[in-house]
Design a protein around this motif. Structure first.
Motif, PDB file in Angstrom:
ATOM      1  N   GLY A  45      -8.055 -73.833  42.016  1.00 34.75           N
ATOM      2  CA  GLY A  45      -7.106 -73.680  43.119  1.00 34.75           C
ATOM      3  C   GLY A  45      -5.649 -73.635  42.701  1.00 34.75           C
ATOM      4  N   VAL A  46      -5.388 -73.633  41.396  1.00 37.86           N
ATOM      5  CA  VAL A  46      -4.003 -73.650  40.914  1.00 37.86           C
ATOM      6  C   VAL A  46      -3.285 -72.345  41.247  1.00 37.86           C
ATOM      7  N   ALA A  47      -3.920 -71.216  40.995  1.00 37.12           N
ATOM      8  CA  ALA A  47      -3.275 -69.929  41.281  1.00 37.12           C
ATOM      9  C   ALA A  47      -2.968 -69.800  42.769  1.00 37.12           C
ATOM     10  N   THR A  48      -3.900 -70.203  43.608  1.00 33.76           N
ATOM     11  CA  THR A  48      -3.672 -70.122  45.056  1.00 33.76           C
ATOM     12  C   THR A  48      -2.507 -71.012  45.461  1.00 33.76           C
ATOM     13  N   ALA A  49      -2.482 -72.245  44.975  1.00 30.64           N
ATOM     14  CA  ALA A  49      -1.388 -73.166  45.313  1.00 30.64           C
ATOM     15  C   ALA A  49      -0.053 -72.642  44.790  1.00 30.64           C
ATOM     16  N   ALA A  50      -0.058 -72.096  43.579  1.00 26.66           N
ATOM     17  CA  ALA A  50       1.179 -71.562  43.007  1.00 26.66           C
ATOM     18  C   ALA A  50       1.682 -70.364  43.815  1.00 26.66           C
ATOM     19  N   LEU A  51       0.779 -69.464  44.167  1.00 25.56           N
ATOM     20  CA  LEU A  51       1.194 -68.293  44.936  1.00 25.56           C
ATOM     21  C   LEU A  51       1.694 -68.707  46.319  1.00 25.56           C
ATOM     22  N   ARG A  52       1.036 -69.648  46.949  1.00 23.78           N
ATOM     23  CA  ARG A  52       1.516 -70.141  48.256  1.00 23.78           C
ATOM     24  C   ARG A  52       2.917 -70.730  48.121  1.00 23.78           C
ATOM     25  N   GLY A  53       3.156 -71.481  47.065  1.00 24.44           N
ATOM     26  CA  GLY A  53       4.488 -72.043  46.832  1.00 24.44           C
ATOM     27  C   GLY A  53       5.531 -70.964  46.625  1.00 24.44           C
ATOM     28  N   LEU A  54       5.169 -69.945  45.866  1.00 25.68           N
ATOM     29  CA  LEU A  54       6.090 -68.839  45.624  1.00 25.68           C
ATOM     30  C   LEU A  54       6.406 -68.105  46.924  1.00 25.68           C
ATOM     31  N   LEU A  55       5.382 -67.840  47.718  1.00 24.67           N
ATOM     32  CA  LEU A  55       5.580 -67.131  48.984  1.00 24.67           C
ATOM     33  C   LEU A  55       6.445 -67.933  49.948  1.00 24.67           C
ATOM     34  N   ALA A  56       6.402 -69.251  49.859  1.00 27.58           N
ATOM     35  CA  ALA A  56       7.244 -70.097  50.708  1.00 27.58           C
ATOM     36  C   ALA A  56       8.720 -69.958  50.338  1.00 27.58           C
ATOM     37  N   GLU A  57       9.001 -69.565  49.095  1.00 26.22           N
ATOM     38  CA  GLU A  57      10.383 -69.374  48.644  1.00 26.22           C
ATOM     39  C   GLU A  57      10.942 -68.007  49.010  1.00 26.22           C
ATOM     40  N   VAL A  58      10.078 -67.077  49.361  1.00 26.02           N
ATOM     41  CA  VAL A  58      10.500 -65.691  49.578  1.00 26.02           C
ATOM     42  C   VAL A  58      10.108 -65.262  50.991  1.00 26.02           C
ATOM     43  N   SER A  59      11.096 -65.009  51.819  1.00 25.29           N
ATOM     44  CA  SER A  59      10.806 -64.606  53.201  1.00 25.29           C
ATOM     45  C   SER A  59      10.638 -63.094  53.331  1.00 25.29           C
ATOM     46  N   GLU A  60      11.047 -62.370  52.333  1.00 19.32           N
ATOM     47  CA  GLU A  60      10.984 -60.902  52.352  1.00 19.32           C
ATOM     48  C   GLU A  60       9.547 -60.398  52.501  1.00 19.32           C
ATOM     49  N   ARG A  61       9.350 -59.448  53.382  1.00 19.56           N
ATOM     50  CA  ARG A  61       8.071 -58.778  53.567  1.00 19.56           C
ATOM     51  C   ARG A  61       8.342 -57.312  53.813  1.00 19.56           C
ATOM     52  N   PRO A  62       7.506 -56.414  53.436  1.00 22.42           N
ATOM     53  CA  PRO A  62       6.228 -56.678  52.784  1.00 22.42           C
ATOM     54  C   PRO A  62       6.407 -57.056  51.315  1.00 22.42           C
ATOM     55  N   LEU A  63       5.378 -57.698  50.791  1.00 21.65           N
ATOM     56  CA  LEU A  63       5.247 -57.949  49.363  1.00 21.65           C
ATOM     57  C   LEU A  63       3.938 -57.318  48.926  1.00 21.65           C
ATOM     58  N   TYR A  64       3.898 -56.868  47.697  1.00 19.30           N
ATOM     59  CA  TYR A  64       2.727 -56.189  47.173  1.00 19.30           C
ATOM     60  C   TYR A  64       2.158 -56.949  45.981  1.00 19.30           C
ATOM     61  N   ALA A  65       0.918 -56.663  45.669  1.00 19.25           N
ATOM     62  CA  ALA A  65       0.257 -57.211  44.490  1.00 19.25           C
ATOM     63  C   ALA A  65      -0.748 -56.182  44.004  1.00 19.25           C
ATOM     64  N   ARG A  66      -0.975 -56.189  42.727  1.00 23.04           N
ATOM     65  CA  ARG A  66      -1.976 -55.304  42.112  1.00 23.04           C
ATOM     66  C   ARG A  66      -2.893 -56.158  41.257  1.00 23.04           C
ATOM     67  N   ALA A  67      -4.140 -55.750  41.206  1.00 25.16           N
ATOM     68  CA  ALA A  67      -5.106 -56.453  40.352  1.00 25.16           C
ATOM     69  C   ALA A  67      -6.162 -55.456  39.898  1.00 25.16           C
ATOM     70  N   ALA A  68      -6.714 -55.716  38.745  1.00 27.46           N
ATOM     71  CA  ALA A  68      -7.867 -54.922  38.312  1.00 27.46           C
ATOM     72  C   ALA A  68      -8.925 -55.045  39.399  1.00 27.46           C
ATOM     73  N   ALA A  69      -9.537 -53.938  39.772  1.00 25.87           N
ATOM     74  CA  ALA A  69     -10.513 -53.939  40.865  1.00 25.87           C
ATOM     75  C   ALA A  69     -11.670 -54.897  40.599  1.00 25.87           C
ATOM     76  N   ASP A  70     -12.003 -55.110  39.329  1.00 21.44           N
ATOM     77  CA  ASP A  70     -13.123 -56.001  39.008  1.00 21.44           C
ATOM     78  C   ASP A  70     -12.696 -57.462  38.818  1.00 21.44           C
TER      79      ASP A  70
END
Length: 156
Positions: A92-117
């Motif tokens: 759950g570290v990545a989820t908690a870290a990303l939630r914390g980061l998103l709380a610092e940034v009000s700008e939307r939209p935000l994007y993310a990319r990941a390998a499909a697999d």
């Protein structure tokens, strides 16, 4: 487990460099530098990030540096990224870290990319409100070939 974000310190870079050279993590991330073992290129990359308008953060768990998270890019096209030490995957570290980061940034939209697999990263993004908006493909340095990737968007 206490997950906290803070500004990046010089001493964090050695930890980030070690993490970025984990073969299994490189394979999962896929879209990595051409030569992750090139310390000069790594240092130059982080110097640019820290001098930019980007928002890089160090991820701490119970006071220990376990990764990084950032928002980067041009307004209207800004993306999130994160890298968590493999020893902390599935906790759950990545989820908690990303939630914390998103709380610092009000700008939307935000994007993310990941390998499909990369199902784990996709789950982290979905838990934080990102939704699949496009499929793409690109050359993945860590895999030496073109692979499918997902583009995910956070609207609100």
């Amino acid at each position: 487990m206490d997950v906290v974000l803070r500004e990046v310190h010089d001493s964090d870079l050695a930890v980030f460099f070690r993490q970025m050279n984990d073969p299994e993590a490189l394979h999962m991330a896929a879209f990595t530098p051409k030569d992750p073992a090139d310390r000069d290129a790594f240092d130059a990359h982080w110097k640019r990030i820290r001098a930019s308008e980007d928002l890089p953060r160090t991820v701490l768990v119970d006071g220990d540096v376990v990764g990084s998270a950032a928002v980067y890019g041009e307004p209207g096209e800004r993306e999130v990224t994160y890298w968590i030490d493999r020893a902390y995957w599935g906790r759950g570290v990545a989820t908690a870290a990303l939630r914390g980061l998103l709380a610092e940034v009000s700008e939307r939209p935000l994007y993310a990319r990941a390998a499909a697999d990369n199902a784990a990263s996709r789950r982290v993004l979905e838990k934080c409100g990102f939704r699949l908006t496009a499929w793409a493909s690109g050359f993945a340095n860590a895999r030496g070939e073109e692979i499918d990737e997902v583009v995910m968007t956070l609207q609100d």
